[in-house]
Structure formats: structure tokens, C-alpha cells
Design an enzyme around this catalytic site. Sequence first.
Site, mmCIF file in Angstrom:
data_model
loop_
_atom_site.group_PDB
_atom_site.id
_atom_site.type_symbol
_atom_site.label_atom_id
_atom_site.label_comp_id
_atom_site.label_asym_id
_atom_site.label_seq_id
_atom_site.Cartn_x
_atom_site.Cartn_y
_atom_site.Cartn_z
ATOM 1 N N HIS A 176 0.841 -1.194 0.000
ATOM 2 C CA HIS A 176 0.000 0.000 0.000
ATOM 3 C C HIS A 176 0.880 1.249 0.000
ATOM 4 O O HIS A 176 1.956 1.275 0.620
ATOM 5 C CB HIS A 176 -0.907 -0.003 1.235
ATOM 6 C CG HIS A 176 -1.944 1.066 1.223
ATOM 7 N ND1 HIS A 176 -1.800 2.253 1.904
ATOM 8 C CD2 HIS A 176 -3.154 1.129 0.600
ATOM 9 C CE1 HIS A 176 -2.873 3.014 1.706
ATOM 10 N NE2 HIS A 176 -3.703 2.357 0.926
ATOM 11 N N SER A 387 -8.429 -15.271 -2.730
ATOM 12 C CA SER A 387 -8.490 -13.825 -2.936
ATOM 13 C C SER A 387 -9.865 -13.454 -3.470
ATOM 14 O O SER A 387 -10.556 -14.273 -4.078
ATOM 15 C CB SER A 387 -7.410 -13.375 -3.923
ATOM 16 O OG SER A 387 -7.543 -12.000 -4.236
#
Length: 466
Positions: A176, A387
Site C-alpha cells: 500500500h 483472494s
Amino acid sequence: MAPFFPVNKFTTNGREPSDYDNQAMMIPDQIDMGEKSDLEEEDFAVVEPKDEECAVDRLHHLTRIVTEFQDHLRERVTNHLGYPGNHNCSHYLALSTLLQFNINNAGDPFKKSDHGLHSKKFEAGVLDWFAGLWEIDKDEYWGYVTNGGTESNFHGILLGRELLPNGILYTSEESHYSLFKIARMYRMDCETVASLATGEIDCNDLRDKLLINKDRPAIINVTIGTTFKGAVDDLDLVVQTMIDCGFSDNQFYIHCDAAISGLLSLSLNSPFFAEIHTSRQRRHPPMNKRMKSPKLQKKCCPMPCGVLITRRRYINLISRNIEYIASFDTTIAGSRNGHSPIFMWYVLNLKGRKGLEQDVQKCLRNARYLRHRLKKAGISSMLNEMSITVVFERPPDSEFIRHWQLQCLGNMAHVVVMPHVTVEMLERFLYDLIRKRNSWYGKVQPPCLAEDIGICNCVCPVHACT
């Protein structure tokens, strides 16, 4: 024949709800801040009440603006696919009466304050639940409800820096963006580690960088669900890499950013769940866990929030007694939102672990369905194991991207399949994508995604038959 889509008040129409070219005509009262609407720019300005203005008329005017904006939000939610936010939030209306109180959880969550309007008991309950999820004893952990993932990362890396002042921050290129901002603001040396095509950290590159800087401690960011590809870094392999490079326990610190896939650990098949237990058995547990407001539920909280969990003994590194609030300064923010812990507590009790597991399984199932349909349509795409993030070729149409609110990076776009994303919504998206794709690529070829998501997932003309 065009597919039939049922009509409801949260969809655009019953014919082609994704045909945004004609939406303004189909829905006269639709509001889109980027298109024509009943609201003008001046409606959003803050205007002082006029002395002669009737209070009732002004209240009616303000209510109209808020109501129309609410209609706009309802419309946008029906096509919200690219960002990890859960919009199944209607059950929180039961807590709306709490908005009449200014609830402030200033100071340490486990230290009572003279400020009577706080929700620290709710906060402690939420923290205990997460500690129990990861089987951490109550007397071993410390944590708090943060304002979101970036604050959680700021706190977790701060503890690492205080524990290892000369440490180098290692984080993958898929991390991130807040990690790189943290390195700049904390003035830390930072090594960006390469990633695999899946988005997972490349431990071979990590090893090379560790050996070059072997004389300095390591602060490692491990991502449990990367921002764009939803990849889970191999925690066991990271720890083993540290050991192989000669780093002892007191020479490295691990921070786990579980923003995207934290609650996927509710599934016993989750690699993160398995690695936590395997690491504990090897006496090398992850030293710090951070979960940005578990997005399968708490991101549907009406405000951004997050959860940070760490070892209790580390908090003494930054704790300071603040006499005038009768508490300790242990958090990044001083005043903290006291509503979000209540919202978290409410949904955890309302759904329970079983209900959350059902949400997880639904999202995983729908993500696999989307990936299957994209593959069947001959569209390059990828879905990592366990995921909910489906990566595919970037549409060459900015209006299409805006309409479906897709996140894009280079030649890639992605859909994050949250609990509010239904099969019907995915069918509308697929119908729109496949129909428009025929016109996009009439004379030009679709982009090659071999370097982005791997040759095995690319079906461009060059790799379609490989």
C-alpha cells in the site's frame, strides 16, 4: 436477445441498467457529480443564513440537497466494483440515535478516562474478538481501533522503528502506498522489494537486499492481500529468509498489513491463517498484526476505521502519561472516533464468526465465478488463491471505468468482490464489458498482460495458444 435484468429501486432500469450512455435520459433525477444534475456547484457551498430567511424554508432546502445526494449514492452503489468497500450497511440504521452524542475515545483504550462520553468498553470487546481470532492471549496483546489502514500502518511501523532505531524498512513494490509515505515521514531508509507476477513479495530479492544490509536491523512489512492483486505474502518464507540471512530474533520486526484479506483468515484454508499457526509453532510468530477495518464487514461501517493488534510489551516504547486527560498517549491520534468501535461491536455480535464466514465464502465463490466468465470470454485475467480481487485487462474507455468505478494500474484493472457484489451485478458488468469490448478492439488488439499477471493468465494474440 438482450438478457433480462429485474427492476428495483437501486438499479438504473429494467432494460440495460449498465448502458450509461443513455442513463441521464432514463433517470431524470439521477445525480452524478461529473454530469448534469439538479444540483449545481453553488448548492454545495456553505452559505450564511439570511436574517429574513425562514428557518423552515432553509431546512427544507438543506434536506433536499442531502436527499438528492443520498439518491446519488444509492445509484453509485449499484455499480461499485473496483474499491474494497462493503455497502451492505442498512443494519447500522439501528444505531443512528447514537449520532446525537459526541463520543471520544481519547487516550489508551484500556485506560479509563475522566471524559465520560467514550466507548472504550465496546472497543476492548472488539479487540478481544480479534485477539481471539488469532489465538493471542489477552495478557499478551495491546491494540486499538484506528481511523483506518494508513493510521494502523503508521502505528505498526512506529513501534518497529522505536524497537530498532537503526532498522531499514523492507516492503514490496505491491505494498500500500502508505508504507512509502511512512518511510518519508519517519525519515527511515526504505528498500523496495520486487514482487512476483502474482503480486506476492519476491523472497529471493528480499534475501539479496538483506545480505547487502546485514549490518543493520530489518523492519519487514508483510502484506496479507496486496492492494491491487490481492496477493498474500508468504509469511513463513519471509521468516525463513530472515533466519537464512543470519538475522536473530532481536534483529528484525515484522508488521503484517492485513487490510484487504484479514478476515479471509476466517476460512481455515486461508494461507494467512495457516502461516500464523505454523509460525507460532516455530516460535517465530508475526510480531505485529494490523488489520484495516476488516473490509468484509467493518469497511461497511459508515466511517473509515481499522484495527491494530501488537504485543503488549512493545507499547511501553511510546507510552506517555497525559495528566489532563487522565490516560496514556499510546495512539497516533489523540481524540479518536468513539462511534466506530460501537459499529464494529454491533456487527460482530449481529453476525458472529459463522455469519462472517458465510460472507467470506460468498465473496470467494463470486470472485471465482467472475474469473471463470472472463476466462470463458477470452479476456486476460487473474485471481489469486483465497483472494476476492479479480485482475483483468484495463478497458480503454474512461467512461466505462468511471461508471463501474474500477481501479486501474497500467494495463490492468480490478474488481474487488465484496459482500454487496451480487451475481446479478457481475452479470450486468460482464454484459456491458463484453458488448463494448467488441467495439474497442475492432481494429486494434487487446493489451498484453504477460508481464503484469503472468503468461499463463494472458490471452492476448501472442500468448493465447501458449
